[in-house]
Design a protein around this motif. Structure first.
Motif, PDB file in Angstrom:
ATOM      1  N   MET A  53       0.852  -1.186   0.000  1.00 32.33           N
ATOM      2  CA  MET A  53       0.000   0.000   0.000  1.00 32.33           C
ATOM      3  C   MET A  53       0.887   1.235   0.000  1.00 32.33           C
ATOM      4  SD  MET A  53      -3.249   0.603   2.514  1.00 32.33           S
ATOM      5  CE  MET A  53      -2.279   0.799   4.016  1.00 32.33           C
ATOM      6  N   GLY A  54       0.520   2.239  -0.794  1.00 27.76           N
ATOM      7  CA  GLY A  54       1.402   3.376  -0.995  1.00 27.76           C
ATOM      8  C   GLY A  54       1.351   4.455   0.062  1.00 27.76           C
ATOM      9  N   ASP A  55       0.158   4.723   0.617  1.00 25.65           N
ATOM     10  CA  ASP A  55       0.041   5.831   1.562  1.00 25.65           C
ATOM     11  C   ASP A  55      -1.286   5.742   2.309  1.00 25.65           C
ATOM     12  OD1 ASP A  55       0.760   8.090   2.949  1.00 25.65           O
ATOM     13  OD2 ASP A  55       0.921   9.393   1.193  1.00 25.65           O
ATOM     14  N   VAL A  56      -1.331   6.431   3.447  1.00 28.63           N
ATOM     15  CA  VAL A  56      -2.564   6.623   4.221  1.00 28.63           C
ATOM     16  C   VAL A  56      -2.716   8.128   4.409  1.00 28.63           C
ATOM     17  CG1 VAL A  56      -3.786   6.135   6.373  1.00 28.63           C
ATOM     18  CG2 VAL A  56      -2.209   4.429   5.417  1.00 28.63           C
ATOM     19  N   LEU A  57      -3.874   8.667   4.010  1.00 33.06           N
ATOM     20  CA  LEU A  57      -4.056  10.111   4.008  1.00 33.06           C
ATOM     21  C   LEU A  57      -5.282  10.531   4.809  1.00 33.06           C
ATOM     22  CD1 LEU A  57      -3.506   9.045   0.779  1.00 33.06           C
ATOM     23  CD2 LEU A  57      -2.783  11.423   0.657  1.00 33.06           C
ATOM     24  N   ILE A  58      -5.192  11.698   5.432  1.00 31.84           N
ATOM     25  CA  ILE A  58      -6.315  12.309   6.137  1.00 31.84           C
ATOM     26  C   ILE A  58      -6.645  13.608   5.415  1.00 31.84           C
ATOM     27  CG2 ILE A  58      -7.157  13.251   8.326  1.00 31.84           C
ATOM     28  CD1 ILE A  58      -5.068  11.504   9.750  1.00 31.84           C
ATOM     29  N   ASN A  59      -7.839  13.662   4.831  1.00 30.37           N
ATOM     30  CA  ASN A  59      -8.230  14.810   4.009  1.00 30.37           C
ATOM     31  C   ASN A  59      -7.202  15.132   2.930  1.00 30.37           C
ATOM     32  OD1 ASN A  59     -10.829  15.531   4.599  1.00 30.37           O
ATOM     33  ND2 ASN A  59     -10.318  17.235   5.948  1.00 30.37           N
ATOM     34  N   THR A 118      -3.802   4.786  -0.577  1.00 35.73           N
ATOM     35  CA  THR A 118      -3.271   4.732  -1.938  1.00 35.73           C
ATOM     36  C   THR A 118      -2.855   3.299  -2.250  1.00 35.73           C
ATOM     37  OG1 THR A 118      -2.452   7.004  -1.771  1.00 35.73           O
ATOM     38  CG2 THR A 118      -1.572   5.648  -3.552  1.00 35.73           C
ATOM     39  N   ILE A 119      -3.522   2.732  -3.253  1.00 33.79           N
ATOM     40  CA  ILE A 119      -3.257   1.354  -3.665  1.00 33.79           C
ATOM     41  C   ILE A 119      -3.100   1.347  -5.180  1.00 33.79           C
ATOM     42  CG2 ILE A 119      -4.119  -1.015  -3.718  1.00 33.79           C
ATOM     43  CD1 ILE A 119      -5.888  -0.256  -1.280  1.00 33.79           C
ATOM     44  N   GLY A 120      -1.974   0.850  -5.655  1.00 31.66           N
ATOM     45  CA  GLY A 120      -1.735   0.808  -7.089  1.00 31.66           C
ATOM     46  C   GLY A 120      -1.744   2.180  -7.729  1.00 31.66           C
ATOM     47  N   GLY A 121      -1.316   3.188  -6.989  1.00 28.38           N
ATOM     48  CA  GLY A 121      -1.262   4.550  -7.505  1.00 28.38           C
ATOM     49  C   GLY A 121      -2.590   5.285  -7.486  1.00 28.38           C
ATOM     50  N   LYS A 122      -3.652   4.641  -7.020  1.00 31.54           N
ATOM     51  CA  LYS A 122      -4.966   5.268  -6.964  1.00 31.54           C
ATOM     52  C   LYS A 122      -5.384   5.480  -5.515  1.00 31.54           C
ATOM     53  CE  LYS A 122      -9.782   4.769  -8.444  1.00 31.54           C
ATOM     54  NZ  LYS A 122     -10.754   3.974  -9.249  1.00 31.54           N
ATOM     55  N   GLU A 123      -6.079   6.595  -5.269  1.00 35.32           N
ATOM     56  CA  GLU A 123      -6.530   6.907  -3.923  1.00 35.32           C
ATOM     57  C   GLU A 123      -7.937   6.360  -3.703  1.00 35.32           C
ATOM     58  OE1 GLU A 123      -7.080  10.973  -1.303  1.00 35.32           O
ATOM     59  OE2 GLU A 123      -5.552  10.938  -2.889  1.00 35.32           O
ATOM     60  N   GLY A 142     -16.738  -2.991   2.203  1.00 31.17           N
ATOM     61  CA  GLY A 142     -18.117  -2.604   1.958  1.00 31.17           C
ATOM     62  C   GLY A 142     -18.223  -1.461   0.967  1.00 31.17           C
ATOM     63  N   CYS A 143     -17.164  -0.686   0.847  1.00 29.59           N
ATOM     64  CA  CYS A 143     -17.126   0.441  -0.098  1.00 29.59           C
ATOM     65  C   CYS A 143     -16.479   0.053  -1.418  1.00 29.59           C
ATOM     66  CB  CYS A 143     -16.351   1.606   0.515  1.00 29.59           C
ATOM     67  SG  CYS A 143     -17.110   2.304   1.991  1.00 29.59           S
ATOM     68  N   TYR A 144     -15.627  -0.953  -1.388  1.00 29.26           N
ATOM     69  CA  TYR A 144     -14.871  -1.323  -2.585  1.00 29.26           C
ATOM     70  C   TYR A 144     -14.975  -2.827  -2.873  1.00 29.26           C
ATOM     71  CZ  TYR A 144     -13.141   3.395  -2.376  1.00 29.26           C
ATOM     72  OH  TYR A 144     -13.080   4.767  -2.358  1.00 29.26           O
ATOM     73  N   HIS A 145     -15.628  -3.109  -4.003  1.00 32.93           N
ATOM     74  CA  HIS A 145     -15.753  -4.487  -4.489  1.00 32.93           C
ATOM     75  C   HIS A 145     -14.355  -5.053  -4.706  1.00 32.93           C
ATOM     76  CE1 HIS A 145     -16.305  -7.552  -7.672  1.00 32.93           C
ATOM     77  NE2 HIS A 145     -17.482  -7.761  -7.098  1.00 32.93           N
ATOM     78  N   ASP A 174      -7.717 -12.454  -7.485  1.00 30.15           N
ATOM     79  CA  ASP A 174      -7.358 -13.082  -8.755  1.00 30.15           C
ATOM     80  C   ASP A 174      -6.251 -14.109  -8.535  1.00 30.15           C
ATOM     81  OD1 ASP A 174      -6.612 -13.754 -11.325  1.00 30.15           O
ATOM     82  OD2 ASP A 174      -6.700 -11.709 -12.102  1.00 30.15           O
ATOM     83  N   TYR A 175      -6.667 -15.336  -8.302  1.00 30.68           N
ATOM     84  CA  TYR A 175      -5.733 -16.430  -8.017  1.00 30.68           C
ATOM     85  C   TYR A 175      -4.839 -16.727  -9.217  1.00 30.68           C
ATOM     86  CZ  TYR A 175      -4.239 -21.166  -6.652  1.00 30.68           C
ATOM     87  OH  TYR A 175      -3.506 -22.279  -6.347  1.00 30.68           O
ATOM     88  N   GLY A 176      -5.428 -16.699 -10.396  1.00 27.90           N
ATOM     89  CA  GLY A 176      -4.678 -17.060 -11.595  1.00 27.90           C
ATOM     90  C   GLY A 176      -3.548 -16.111 -11.916  1.00 27.90           C
ATOM     91  N   ASN A 177      -3.763 -14.810 -11.668  1.00 19.29           N
ATOM     92  CA  ASN A 177      -2.743 -13.797 -11.969  1.00 19.29           C
ATOM     93  C   ASN A 177      -2.028 -13.284 -10.723  1.00 19.29           C
ATOM     94  OD1 ASN A 177      -3.116 -13.521 -14.924  1.00 19.29           O
ATOM     95  ND2 ASN A 177      -5.170 -12.855 -14.351  1.00 19.29           N
ATOM     96  N   VAL A 178      -2.289 -13.906  -9.575  1.00 13.97           N
ATOM     97  CA  VAL A 178      -1.641 -13.586  -8.305  1.00 13.97           C
ATOM     98  C   VAL A 178      -1.729 -12.073  -8.033  1.00 13.97           C
ATOM     99  CG1 VAL A 178       0.363 -14.077  -6.842  1.00 13.97           C
ATOM    100  CG2 VAL A 178       0.003 -15.414  -8.919  1.00 13.97           C
ATOM    101  N   ARG A 179      -2.939 -11.571  -7.991  1.00 16.54           N
ATOM    102  CA  ARG A 179      -3.156 -10.147  -7.769  1.00 16.54           C
ATOM    103  C   ARG A 179      -4.520  -9.934  -7.096  1.00 16.54           C
ATOM    104  NH1 ARG A 179      -4.823  -7.599 -13.722  1.00 16.54           N
ATOM    105  NH2 ARG A 179      -6.591  -9.012 -14.110  1.00 16.54           N
ATOM    106  N   ILE A 180      -4.710  -8.725  -6.583  1.00 17.56           N
ATOM    107  CA  ILE A 180      -5.969  -8.347  -5.971  1.00 17.56           C
ATOM    108  C   ILE A 180      -6.419  -7.017  -6.554  1.00 17.56           C
ATOM    109  CG2 ILE A 180      -4.860  -7.149  -4.011  1.00 17.56           C
ATOM    110  CD1 ILE A 180      -7.100  -8.337  -2.230  1.00 17.56           C
ATOM    111  N   GLY A 181      -7.733  -6.850  -6.721  1.00 16.81           N
ATOM    112  CA  GLY A 181      -8.218  -5.639  -7.358  1.00 16.81           C
ATOM    113  C   GLY A 181      -9.409  -5.053  -6.621  1.00 16.81           C
ATOM    114  N   PHE A 182      -9.512  -3.705  -6.684  1.00 18.01           N
ATOM    115  CA  PHE A 182     -10.597  -2.986  -6.005  1.00 18.01           C
ATOM    116  C   PHE A 182     -11.281  -2.016  -6.954  1.00 18.01           C
ATOM    117  CE2 PHE A 182      -7.168  -3.789  -2.944  1.00 18.01           C
ATOM    118  CZ  PHE A 182      -7.831  -4.548  -1.982  1.00 18.01           C
ATOM    119  N   ALA A 183     -12.603  -1.924  -6.828  1.00 21.44           N
ATOM    120  CA  ALA A 183     -13.396  -0.945  -7.582  1.00 21.44           C
ATOM    121  C   ALA A 183     -14.538  -0.489  -6.686  1.00 21.44           C
ATOM    122  CB  ALA A 183     -13.940  -1.548  -8.878  1.00 21.44           C
ATOM    123  N   LYS A 184     -15.052   0.715  -6.944  1.00 18.04           N
ATOM    124  CA  LYS A 184     -16.147   1.247  -6.141  1.00 18.04           C
ATOM    125  C   LYS A 184     -17.336   0.299  -6.169  1.00 18.04           C
ATOM    126  CE  LYS A 184     -17.874   4.542  -3.569  1.00 18.04           C
ATOM    127  NZ  LYS A 184     -17.263   4.871  -2.265  1.00 18.04           N
TER     128      LYS A 184
END
Length: 208
Positions: free
Chosen positions: A57-63, A142-147, A189-192, A196-206
């Motif tokens: 994880m890249g960062d934790v931000l407050i406001n 910040t995960i994968g360059g996205k906040e 609960g906010c991010y689906h 991804d077992y096949g590609n050894v990765r995890i993904g998030f979307a609203k």
């Protein structure tokens, strides 16, 4: 299931419904994704340790302002077995101070038994004044360059008495497994989430 050819794709996905009045509490799909439960594209990051689907994880931000807690890197997992978001005491305290924590309670604890060894320190949950929601800051990761932003209404939960409770709980996991952030139900609960077992990765979307 993958070895037996019972699923279409080598992955599973989780949607959690934070609406307590909703008809469905959530959904897990083995071998696919339900497009009705997310908006836009998923942001994927590689798994760094397979045991618990750990990722960087890249960062934790407050406001929008960095807490500086990830300057040397942060490790995290997404865990539907943990109710809240847990992290190192120093950063969680900073977040809880920013949102106006009033008191500590001990009736709600992390459900993640895999990480609850005798060296881990859990301090319970923190109550806040529900009337101050409008003035509370956003908290983002910040995960994968996205906040990935959580608004006050998204990171607060209600206890059985109707009190507002912070969705952030201190949990110090010692090396070699920690320090570690656990993005529990408050985040998922906010991010689906796609595991991804096949590609050894995890993904998030609203979530939708």
């Amino acid at each position: 299931m993958i070895k037996q050819g019972l699923v279409k794709d080598p992955l599973f996905s989780i949607w959690l419904n934070r609406d307590v009045n909703g008809e469905k509490g959530g959904e897990i799909v083995f071998g696919g994704v339900d497009p009705e439960h997310y908006i836009g594209d998923h942001t994927f990051v590689p798994i760094t340790q397979k045991g618990y689907w750990q990722f960087d994880m890249g960062d934790v931000l407050i406001n929008g302002k960095s807490t500086g807690s990830c300057q040397n890197g942060c490790s995290a997992i997404a865990d539907s077995g943990t109710s809240l978001i847990t992290g190192p005491t120093s950063v969680i305290t900073e977040i809880n101070n920013a949102i106006g924590v009033e008191s500590f309670a001990s009736h709600l604890q992390s459900k993640s038994e895999e990480h609850s060894d005798s060296s881990a320190r859990t301090m319970g949950v923190s109550r806040v004044d529900c009337a101050n929601v409008a003035s509370m800051p956003n908290v983002s990761f910040t995960i994968g360059g996205k906040e990935f932003v959580l608004s006050p209404r998204e990171y607060l939960v209600k206890d059985r008495e109707g009190n507002c409770v912070s969705g952030f709980m201190p949990l110090d996991i010692p090396p070699p497994h920690g320090p570690l952030w656990i993005l529990g139900d408050v985040f998922m609960g906010c991010y689906h989430t796609i595991f991804d077992y096949g590609n050894v990765r995890i993904g998030f979307a609203k979530a939708a």
